[in-house]
Design a protein around this motif. Sequence first.
Motif, PDB file in Angstrom:
ATOM      1  N   HIS A  70      67.753  81.947  75.203  1.00 27.55           N
ATOM      2  CA  HIS A  70      66.893  82.962  74.596  1.00 27.55           C
ATOM      3  C   HIS A  70      65.526  82.909  75.265  1.00 27.55           C
ATOM      4  CE1 HIS A  70      69.852  83.733  71.590  1.00 27.55           C
ATOM      5  NE2 HIS A  70      69.809  82.497  71.123  1.00 27.55           N
ATOM      6  N   LEU A  71      64.840  84.058  75.254  1.00 39.26           N
ATOM      7  CA  LEU A  71      63.551  84.142  75.952  1.00 39.26           C
ATOM      8  C   LEU A  71      62.482  84.782  75.076  1.00 39.26           C
ATOM      9  CD1 LEU A  71      64.982  85.327  79.341  1.00 39.26           C
ATOM     10  CD2 LEU A  71      63.324  83.480  79.172  1.00 39.26           C
ATOM     11  N   VAL A  72      61.268  84.270  75.211  1.00 42.11           N
ATOM     12  CA  VAL A  72      60.074  84.928  74.665  1.00 42.11           C
ATOM     13  C   VAL A  72      59.178  85.184  75.872  1.00 42.11           C
ATOM     14  CG1 VAL A  72      58.004  84.593  73.253  1.00 42.11           C
ATOM     15  CG2 VAL A  72      60.230  83.814  72.410  1.00 42.11           C
ATOM     16  N   VAL A  73      58.859  86.463  76.124  1.00 39.97           N
ATOM     17  CA  VAL A  73      58.142  86.803  77.362  1.00 39.97           C
ATOM     18  C   VAL A  73      56.772  87.395  77.025  1.00 39.97           C
ATOM     19  CG1 VAL A  73      58.214  88.104  79.514  1.00 39.97           C
ATOM     20  CG2 VAL A  73      60.337  87.213  78.536  1.00 39.97           C
ATOM     21  N   GLY A  74      55.742  86.607  77.341  1.00 45.52           N
ATOM     22  CA  GLY A  74      54.371  87.078  77.114  1.00 45.52           C
ATOM     23  C   GLY A  74      53.729  87.594  78.379  1.00 45.52           C
ATOM     24  N   THR A  75      54.272  87.206  79.519  1.00 45.17           N
ATOM     25  CA  THR A  75      53.719  87.665  80.809  1.00 45.17           C
ATOM     26  C   THR A  75      53.736  89.191  80.831  1.00 45.17           C
ATOM     27  OG1 THR A  75      54.671  85.703  81.802  1.00 45.17           O
ATOM     28  CG2 THR A  75      53.948  87.434  83.310  1.00 45.17           C
ATOM     29  N   LEU A  96      65.868  88.361  73.491  1.00 50.27           N
ATOM     30  CA  LEU A  96      64.599  88.308  74.228  1.00 50.27           C
ATOM     31  C   LEU A  96      63.548  89.080  73.425  1.00 50.27           C
ATOM     32  CD1 LEU A  96      64.020  88.898  78.039  1.00 50.27           C
ATOM     33  CD2 LEU A  96      62.519  89.941  76.352  1.00 50.27           C
ATOM     34  N   VAL A  97      62.441  88.408  73.132  1.00 49.04           N
ATOM     35  CA  VAL A  97      61.307  89.082  72.481  1.00 49.04           C
ATOM     36  C   VAL A  97      60.197  89.210  73.515  1.00 49.04           C
ATOM     37  CG1 VAL A  97      59.635  89.081  70.587  1.00 49.04           C
ATOM     38  CG2 VAL A  97      61.842  87.954  70.275  1.00 49.04           C
ATOM     39  N   TYR A  98      59.661  90.434  73.672  1.00 47.98           N
ATOM     40  CA  TYR A  98      58.530  90.619  74.581  1.00 47.98           C
ATOM     41  C   TYR A  98      57.402  91.311  73.824  1.00 47.98           C
ATOM     42  CZ  TYR A  98      59.590  95.591  74.877  1.00 47.98           C
ATOM     43  OH  TYR A  98      59.788  96.916  74.559  1.00 47.98           O
ATOM     44  N   GLY A 217      51.833  83.540  67.678  1.00 49.80           N
ATOM     45  CA  GLY A 217      52.785  84.656  67.639  1.00 49.80           C
ATOM     46  C   GLY A 217      53.995  84.373  68.509  1.00 49.80           C
ATOM     47  N   ALA A 218      53.763  83.784  69.691  1.00 48.71           N
ATOM     48  CA  ALA A 218      54.883  83.485  70.602  1.00 48.71           C
ATOM     49  C   ALA A 218      55.814  82.447  69.975  1.00 48.71           C
ATOM     50  CB  ALA A 218      54.346  82.988  71.939  1.00 48.71           C
ATOM     51  N   LEU A 219      55.258  81.462  69.277  1.00 45.74           N
ATOM     52  CA  LEU A 219      56.108  80.454  68.638  1.00 45.74           C
ATOM     53  C   LEU A 219      56.867  81.040  67.438  1.00 45.74           C
ATOM     54  CD1 LEU A 219      53.907  77.247  68.938  1.00 45.74           C
ATOM     55  CD2 LEU A 219      56.012  77.792  70.169  1.00 45.74           C
ATOM     56  N   LEU A 220      56.218  81.931  66.696  1.00 45.34           N
ATOM     57  CA  LEU A 220      56.937  82.621  65.603  1.00 45.34           C
ATOM     58  C   LEU A 220      58.119  83.390  66.177  1.00 45.34           C
ATOM     59  CD1 LEU A 220      54.093  84.208  63.406  1.00 45.34           C
ATOM     60  CD2 LEU A 220      55.614  82.321  62.799  1.00 45.34           C
ATOM     61  N   ALA A 221      57.877  84.062  67.313  1.00 46.88           N
ATOM     62  CA  ALA A 221      58.946  84.832  67.966  1.00 46.88           C
ATOM     63  C   ALA A 221      60.059  83.905  68.441  1.00 46.88           C
ATOM     64  CB  ALA A 221      58.374  85.630  69.135  1.00 46.88           C
ATOM     65  N   GLY A 230      69.799  90.619  71.841  1.00 47.17           N
ATOM     66  CA  GLY A 230      69.230  91.939  72.141  1.00 47.17           C
ATOM     67  C   GLY A 230      67.769  91.830  72.546  1.00 47.17           C
ATOM     68  N   LEU A 231      67.186  93.005  72.781  1.00 49.44           N
ATOM     69  CA  LEU A 231      65.798  93.082  73.256  1.00 49.44           C
ATOM     70  C   LEU A 231      64.908  93.474  72.078  1.00 49.44           C
ATOM     71  CD1 LEU A 231      64.183  93.041  75.952  1.00 49.44           C
ATOM     72  CD2 LEU A 231      64.636  95.490  76.124  1.00 49.44           C
ATOM     73  N   PHE A 232      63.885  92.681  71.819  1.00 52.19           N
ATOM     74  CA  PHE A 232      63.053  92.893  70.634  1.00 52.19           C
ATOM     75  C   PHE A 232      61.573  92.854  70.986  1.00 52.19           C
ATOM     76  CE2 PHE A 232      66.938  90.642  69.376  1.00 52.19           C
ATOM     77  CZ  PHE A 232      67.464  91.515  68.442  1.00 52.19           C
ATOM     78  N   THR A 233      60.758  93.411  70.075  1.00 55.24           N
ATOM     79  CA  THR A 233      59.300  93.325  70.204  1.00 55.24           C
ATOM     80  C   THR A 233      58.754  92.582  68.985  1.00 55.24           C
ATOM     81  OG1 THR A 233      58.811  95.314  68.949  1.00 55.24           O
ATOM     82  CG2 THR A 233      59.302  95.608  71.293  1.00 55.24           C
ATOM     83  N   MET A 234      57.432  92.418  68.961  1.00 55.57           N
ATOM     84  CA  MET A 234      56.809  91.769  67.796  1.00 55.57           C
ATOM     85  C   MET A 234      56.972  92.609  66.529  1.00 55.57           C
ATOM     86  SD  MET A 234      55.820  88.745  67.840  1.00 55.57           S
ATOM     87  CE  MET A 234      54.489  88.199  66.774  1.00 55.57           C
ATOM     88  N   ASP A 235      57.176  93.921  66.677  1.00 61.16           N
ATOM     89  CA  ASP A 235      57.455  94.753  65.496  1.00 61.16           C
ATOM     90  C   ASP A 235      58.698  94.239  64.783  1.00 61.16           C
ATOM     91  OD1 ASP A 235      55.362  96.422  65.701  1.00 61.16           O
ATOM     92  OD2 ASP A 235      56.477  98.155  66.428  1.00 61.16           O
ATOM     93  N   ASP A 236      59.719  93.866  65.573  1.00 63.35           N
ATOM     94  CA  ASP A 236      60.957  93.349  64.968  1.00 63.35           C
ATOM     95  C   ASP A 236      60.696  92.007  64.308  1.00 63.35           C
ATOM     96  OD1 ASP A 236      62.770  95.449  65.978  1.00 63.35           O
ATOM     97  OD2 ASP A 236      62.197  94.635  67.928  1.00 63.35           O
ATOM     98  N   VAL A 237      59.890  91.163  64.964  1.00 66.16           N
ATOM     99  CA  VAL A 237      59.620  89.825  64.416  1.00 66.16           C
ATOM    100  C   VAL A 237      58.842  89.953  63.112  1.00 66.16           C
ATOM    101  CG1 VAL A 237      58.454  87.622  64.852  1.00 66.16           C
ATOM    102  CG2 VAL A 237      59.632  88.797  66.723  1.00 66.16           C
ATOM    103  N   LEU A 238      57.849  90.833  63.095  1.00 69.30           N
ATOM    104  CA  LEU A 238      57.010  90.956  61.894  1.00 69.30           C
ATOM    105  C   LEU A 238      57.698  91.816  60.832  1.00 69.30           C
ATOM    106  CD1 LEU A 238      53.524  91.264  63.603  1.00 69.30           C
ATOM    107  CD2 LEU A 238      54.518  89.259  62.511  1.00 69.30           C
ATOM    108  N   GLY A 239      58.650  92.663  61.285  1.00 69.58           N
ATOM    109  CA  GLY A 239      59.534  93.411  60.389  1.00 69.58           C
ATOM    110  C   GLY A 239      58.833  94.078  59.229  1.00 69.58           C
TER     111      GLY A 239
END
Length: 243
Positions: A70-75, A96-98, A217-221, A230-239
Amino acid sequence: MNVALIGYGKMGKEIERLAKERNMNIVAKLNSQSTAISDDQLASIDVAVHFATPPTVLKHIEEWAAKKKHLVVGTTGWHNELEHVRKIVEHHKIGLVYASNFSIGVNIFRHVLQHAGKAFNKFAEYDVSIDETHHTQKLDSPSGTALTLARTLLDTVKRKTEIISTPPERKIEPHHLHIASKRIGTVVGTHRVVFESDADQIELIHTAKNRTGFALGALLAAEWVLDKKGLFTMDDVLGDILQ
Ligand SMILES: NC(=O)c1ccc[n+]([C@@H]2O[C@H](COP(=O)([O-])OP(=O)(O)OC[C@H]3O[C@@H](n4cnc5c(N)ncnc54)[C@H](OP(=O)(O)O)[C@@H]3O)[C@@H](O)[C@H]2O)c1
Protein backbone atom coordinates in the motif's frame (compact mmCIF):
# COMPACT_ATOMS: atom_id res chain seq x y z
CA MET A 1 2.15 -1.07 11.65
CA ASN A 2 5.45 -1.14 9.73
CA VAL A 3 6.20 1.80 7.48
CA ALA A 4 8.83 2.40 4.79
CA LEU A 5 9.74 6.02 4.17
CA ILE A 6 10.59 6.73 0.53
CA GLY A 7 12.31 10.08 0.87
CA TYR A 8 13.99 10.91 4.15
CA GLY A 9 14.17 14.70 3.90
CA LYS A 10 12.20 17.35 5.80
CA MET A 11 8.90 15.44 5.57
CA GLY A 12 10.37 11.96 6.03
CA LYS A 13 12.04 13.06 9.27
CA GLU A 14 8.87 14.69 10.61
CA ILE A 15 6.86 11.53 9.82
CA GLU A 16 9.47 9.45 11.65
CA ARG A 17 9.20 11.70 14.72
CA LEU A 18 5.37 11.41 14.82
CA ALA A 19 5.38 7.69 14.02
CA LYS A 20 7.40 7.03 17.18
CA GLU A 21 4.78 8.87 19.24
CA ARG A 22 2.04 6.72 17.65
CA ASN A 23 3.87 3.41 18.19
CA MET A 24 4.39 2.81 14.49
CA ASN A 25 7.64 1.25 13.29
CA ILE A 26 9.73 2.86 10.60
CA VAL A 27 11.44 -0.16 9.07
CA ALA A 28 13.10 1.51 6.06
CA LYS A 29 14.30 5.05 5.32
CA LEU A 30 15.24 5.56 1.69
CA ASN A 31 16.93 8.52 0.06
CA SER A 32 18.58 9.08 -3.32
CA GLN A 33 21.65 7.04 -2.31
CA SER A 34 19.81 3.99 -0.94
CA THR A 35 20.42 0.54 -2.35
CA ALA A 36 17.76 -2.19 -2.63
CA ILE A 37 16.24 -3.38 0.64
CA SER A 38 16.42 -7.00 1.77
CA ASP A 39 13.58 -9.49 1.21
CA ASP A 40 13.03 -9.78 4.99
CA GLN A 41 12.77 -6.03 5.32
CA LEU A 42 10.38 -5.89 2.36
CA ALA A 43 8.17 -8.66 3.76
CA SER A 44 7.69 -6.74 7.00
CA ILE A 45 6.46 -3.51 5.34
CA ASP A 46 2.72 -2.74 5.51
CA VAL A 47 2.74 0.62 3.79
CA ALA A 48 5.24 2.86 1.99
CA VAL A 49 5.00 6.62 2.47
CA HIS A 50 6.43 8.70 -0.40
CA PHE A 51 7.70 12.22 0.24
CA ALA A 52 10.62 12.45 -2.19
CA THR A 53 11.00 14.32 -5.49
CA PRO A 54 8.55 14.72 -8.39
CA PRO A 55 10.78 12.97 -11.01
CA THR A 56 11.00 9.81 -8.85
CA VAL A 57 7.36 9.37 -7.97
CA LEU A 58 5.90 7.44 -10.93
CA LYS A 59 8.77 4.96 -11.02
CA HIS A 60 8.43 4.39 -7.26
CA ILE A 61 4.65 3.92 -7.48
CA GLU A 62 5.17 1.28 -10.19
CA GLU A 63 7.90 -0.50 -8.20
CA TRP A 64 6.10 -0.53 -4.86
CA ALA A 65 2.71 -1.43 -6.33
CA ALA A 66 4.41 -4.41 -8.04
CA LYS A 67 5.70 -5.40 -4.57
CA LYS A 68 2.01 -5.33 -3.46
CA LYS A 69 2.61 -2.61 -0.89
CA HIS A 70 0.00 0.00 0.00
CA LEU A 71 1.15 3.55 -0.68
CA VAL A 72 0.63 7.03 0.74
CA VAL A 73 1.95 9.60 -1.75
CA GLY A 74 2.60 13.15 -0.61
CA THR A 75 5.12 14.04 -3.31
CA THR A 76 3.53 16.57 -5.65
CA GLY A 77 3.98 17.35 -9.36
CA TRP A 78 2.53 14.17 -10.96
CA HIS A 79 -1.27 14.53 -10.78
CA ASN A 80 -1.66 14.83 -14.58
CA GLU A 81 -0.67 11.12 -14.61
CA LEU A 82 -3.57 10.14 -12.34
CA GLU A 83 -5.30 7.82 -14.83
CA HIS A 84 -2.02 5.96 -15.46
CA VAL A 85 -1.56 5.54 -11.70
CA ARG A 86 -5.18 4.39 -11.29
CA LYS A 87 -4.46 1.54 -13.76
CA ILE A 88 -1.31 0.53 -11.84
CA VAL A 89 -3.19 0.52 -8.54
CA GLU A 90 -6.08 -1.51 -9.95
CA HIS A 91 -3.75 -3.95 -11.72
CA HIS A 92 -1.79 -4.72 -8.53
CA LYS A 93 -4.86 -4.52 -6.25
CA ILE A 94 -3.27 -2.20 -3.70
CA GLY A 95 -4.56 0.87 -1.89
CA LEU A 96 -3.00 4.26 -2.61
CA VAL A 97 -3.89 7.56 -0.93
CA TYR A 98 -2.58 10.75 -2.53
CA ALA A 99 -3.01 14.40 -1.62
CA SER A 100 -1.27 17.60 -2.59
CA ASN A 101 -1.71 18.53 1.06
CA PHE A 102 -2.29 15.98 3.83
CA SER A 103 -2.97 18.52 6.56
CA ILE A 104 -6.42 18.27 8.09
CA GLY A 105 -6.59 22.08 8.29
CA VAL A 106 -6.06 22.51 4.55
CA ASN A 107 -8.63 19.84 3.74
CA ILE A 108 -11.18 21.67 5.90
CA PHE A 109 -10.06 24.95 4.26
CA ARG A 110 -10.85 23.46 0.84
CA HIS A 111 -14.35 22.53 1.99
CA VAL A 112 -14.88 26.05 3.32
CA LEU A 113 -13.74 27.30 -0.10
CA GLN A 114 -16.22 25.03 -1.84
CA HIS A 115 -19.07 26.67 0.08
CA ALA A 116 -17.63 30.17 -0.47
CA GLY A 117 -17.20 29.51 -4.21
CA LYS A 118 -20.85 28.43 -4.55
CA ALA A 119 -22.00 31.64 -2.85
CA PHE A 120 -19.71 33.96 -4.85
CA ASN A 121 -20.79 32.18 -8.04
CA LYS A 122 -24.13 33.99 -7.64
CA PHE A 123 -22.52 37.45 -7.56
CA ALA A 124 -20.63 38.33 -10.74
CA GLU A 125 -19.21 41.52 -9.24
CA TYR A 126 -16.69 39.43 -7.27
CA ASP A 127 -13.38 38.47 -8.80
CA VAL A 128 -11.18 35.82 -7.15
CA SER A 129 -7.46 34.98 -7.09
CA ILE A 130 -5.04 32.76 -5.16
CA ASP A 131 -1.58 33.46 -3.85
CA GLU A 132 0.84 31.10 -2.16
CA THR A 133 4.19 31.53 -0.37
CA HIS A 134 6.72 28.76 0.31
CA HIS A 135 10.38 28.25 1.26
CA THR A 136 13.08 28.67 -1.37
CA GLN A 137 13.85 24.93 -1.59
CA LYS A 138 10.42 24.09 -2.98
CA LEU A 139 10.74 22.39 -6.38
CA ASP A 140 7.31 22.94 -7.91
CA SER A 141 5.44 26.14 -8.65
CA PRO A 142 2.60 26.86 -8.23
CA SER A 143 2.22 24.58 -5.22
CA GLY A 144 0.12 21.43 -5.61
CA THR A 145 -2.17 22.79 -2.88
CA ALA A 146 -2.73 26.05 -4.79
CA LEU A 147 -3.68 24.03 -7.88
CA THR A 148 -6.11 21.91 -5.84
CA LEU A 149 -7.70 25.05 -4.36
CA ALA A 150 -7.88 26.55 -7.87
CA ARG A 151 -9.67 23.46 -9.22
CA THR A 152 -12.18 23.75 -6.36
CA LEU A 153 -12.85 27.34 -7.49
CA LEU A 154 -13.21 26.34 -11.17
CA ASP A 155 -15.80 23.76 -10.06
CA THR A 156 -17.83 26.32 -8.13
CA VAL A 157 -17.28 29.81 -9.61
CA LYS A 158 -18.52 29.09 -13.14
CA ARG A 159 -17.21 32.35 -14.69
CA LYS A 160 -13.65 31.15 -13.98
CA THR A 161 -12.66 28.52 -16.53
CA GLU A 162 -8.86 28.62 -16.81
CA ILE A 163 -6.01 28.66 -14.31
CA ILE A 164 -3.05 30.88 -15.14
CA SER A 165 0.02 30.82 -12.97
CA THR A 166 2.32 33.03 -14.99
CA PRO A 167 0.53 36.22 -15.92
CA PRO A 168 0.98 36.98 -19.62
CA GLU A 169 2.54 40.32 -20.44
CA ARG A 170 -0.89 41.76 -21.09
CA LYS A 171 -4.02 42.09 -19.02
CA ILE A 172 -5.58 38.82 -17.89
CA GLU A 173 -9.01 37.77 -19.15
CA PRO A 174 -12.09 37.72 -16.87
CA HIS A 175 -12.30 33.92 -17.16
CA HIS A 176 -8.71 33.50 -15.90
CA LEU A 177 -8.11 32.41 -12.31
CA HIS A 178 -4.70 33.74 -11.39
CA ILE A 179 -2.34 31.94 -8.97
CA ALA A 180 0.62 34.04 -7.82
CA SER A 181 3.59 32.24 -6.21
CA LYS A 182 6.29 33.67 -3.98
CA ARG A 183 9.42 31.86 -2.71
CA ILE A 184 11.15 33.29 0.34
CA GLY A 185 13.22 32.00 3.27
CA THR A 186 11.88 29.01 5.20
CA VAL A 187 8.12 29.62 4.97
CA VAL A 188 6.39 26.22 5.41
CA GLY A 189 3.37 27.14 3.31
CA THR A 190 0.75 29.91 3.17
CA HIS A 191 -2.26 29.90 0.83
CA ARG A 192 -4.56 32.88 0.47
CA VAL A 193 -7.77 33.13 -1.54
CA VAL A 194 -9.12 36.64 -2.13
CA PHE A 195 -12.64 37.48 -3.30
CA GLU A 196 -12.70 41.09 -4.44
CA SER A 197 -15.44 43.54 -5.48
CA ASP A 198 -15.65 47.33 -5.67
CA ALA A 199 -17.37 47.24 -2.28
CA ASP A 200 -15.23 44.88 -0.24
CA GLN A 201 -12.64 42.14 -0.04
CA ILE A 202 -12.85 38.75 1.68
CA GLU A 203 -9.64 36.84 2.38
CA LEU A 204 -9.40 33.18 3.38
CA ILE A 205 -5.91 32.26 4.57
CA HIS A 206 -4.32 29.01 5.66
CA THR A 207 -0.87 29.25 7.23
CA ALA A 208 1.05 26.08 8.06
CA LYS A 209 3.13 26.71 11.22
CA ASN A 210 5.30 23.63 10.71
CA ARG A 211 5.27 20.24 8.91
CA THR A 212 3.41 18.42 11.71
CA GLY A 213 -0.02 18.73 10.06
CA PHE A 214 1.19 17.16 6.80
CA ALA A 215 2.94 14.32 8.65
CA LEU A 216 -0.03 13.59 10.90
CA GLY A 217 -2.41 13.48 7.93
CA ALA A 218 -0.07 11.13 6.05
CA LEU A 219 0.06 8.75 9.03
CA LEU A 220 -3.74 8.83 9.39
CA ALA A 221 -3.92 7.92 5.70
CA ALA A 222 -1.38 5.11 6.19
CA GLU A 223 -3.50 3.57 8.98
CA TRP A 224 -6.71 4.02 6.96
CA VAL A 225 -5.44 2.46 3.69
CA LEU A 226 -4.24 -0.82 5.22
CA ASP A 227 -7.48 -2.68 4.41
CA LYS A 228 -8.39 -0.78 1.21
CA LYS A 229 -7.90 -1.37 -2.52
CA GLY A 230 -8.04 1.47 -5.03
CA LEU A 231 -7.02 5.09 -5.50
CA PHE A 232 -8.10 7.48 -2.75
CA THR A 233 -7.69 11.08 -1.59
CA MET A 234 -7.82 12.69 1.84
CA ASP A 235 -11.54 13.27 1.22
CA ASP A 236 -11.98 9.50 1.44
CA VAL A 237 -9.83 9.28 4.57
CA LEU A 238 -11.69 12.09 6.33
CA GLY A 239 -15.00 10.75 4.95
CA ASP A 240 -18.09 11.75 6.91
CA ILE A 241 -16.20 14.36 8.92
CA LEU A 242 -16.23 16.74 5.94
CA GLN A 243 -19.80 16.12 4.74
N1 LIG B 1 1.27 16.37 0.26
C1 LIG B 1 1.72 17.08 1.30
O1 LIG B 1 1.01 17.27 2.30
C2 LIG B 1 3.11 17.65 1.25
C3 LIG B 1 3.64 18.38 2.33
C4 LIG B 1 4.96 18.81 2.26
C5 LIG B 1 5.74 18.50 1.16
N2 LIG B 1 5.19 17.80 0.13
C6 LIG B 1 5.96 17.36 -1.04
O2 LIG B 1 6.75 16.24 -0.61
C7 LIG B 1 7.95 16.18 -1.35
C8 LIG B 1 9.14 16.10 -0.38
O3 LIG B 1 9.19 17.25 0.42
P1 LIG B 1 10.38 17.49 1.48
O4 LIG B 1 10.14 18.85 2.00
O5 LIG B 1 10.49 16.34 2.42
O6 LIG B 1 11.65 17.48 0.48
P2 LIG B 1 13.20 17.29 0.84
O7 LIG B 1 13.48 17.75 2.22
O8 LIG B 1 13.93 17.92 -0.29
O9 LIG B 1 13.41 15.70 0.80
C9 LIG B 1 13.37 14.96 -0.40
C10 LIG B 1 13.89 13.57 -0.10
O10 LIG B 1 13.69 12.77 -1.27
C11 LIG B 1 14.85 11.95 -1.39
N3 LIG B 1 15.03 11.38 -2.71
C12 LIG B 1 15.46 11.98 -3.85
N4 LIG B 1 15.57 11.06 -4.83
C13 LIG B 1 15.19 9.87 -4.28
C14 LIG B 1 15.12 8.53 -4.77
N5 LIG B 1 15.42 8.23 -6.06
N6 LIG B 1 14.71 7.56 -3.92
C15 LIG B 1 14.41 7.82 -2.64
N7 LIG B 1 14.47 9.07 -2.12
C16 LIG B 1 14.86 10.08 -2.94
C17 LIG B 1 15.97 12.91 -1.01
O11 LIG B 1 17.17 12.19 -0.79
P3 LIG B 1 18.63 12.93 -0.79
O12 LIG B 1 18.66 13.72 0.49
O13 LIG B 1 19.57 11.79 -0.84
O14 LIG B 1 18.64 13.79 -2.02
C18 LIG B 1 15.37 13.52 0.25
O15 LIG B 1 15.55 12.65 1.35
C19 LIG B 1 7.92 17.40 -2.29
O16 LIG B 1 7.37 17.01 -3.53
C20 LIG B 1 6.96 18.36 -1.59
O17 LIG B 1 6.32 19.26 -2.48
C21 LIG B 1 3.89 17.38 0.16
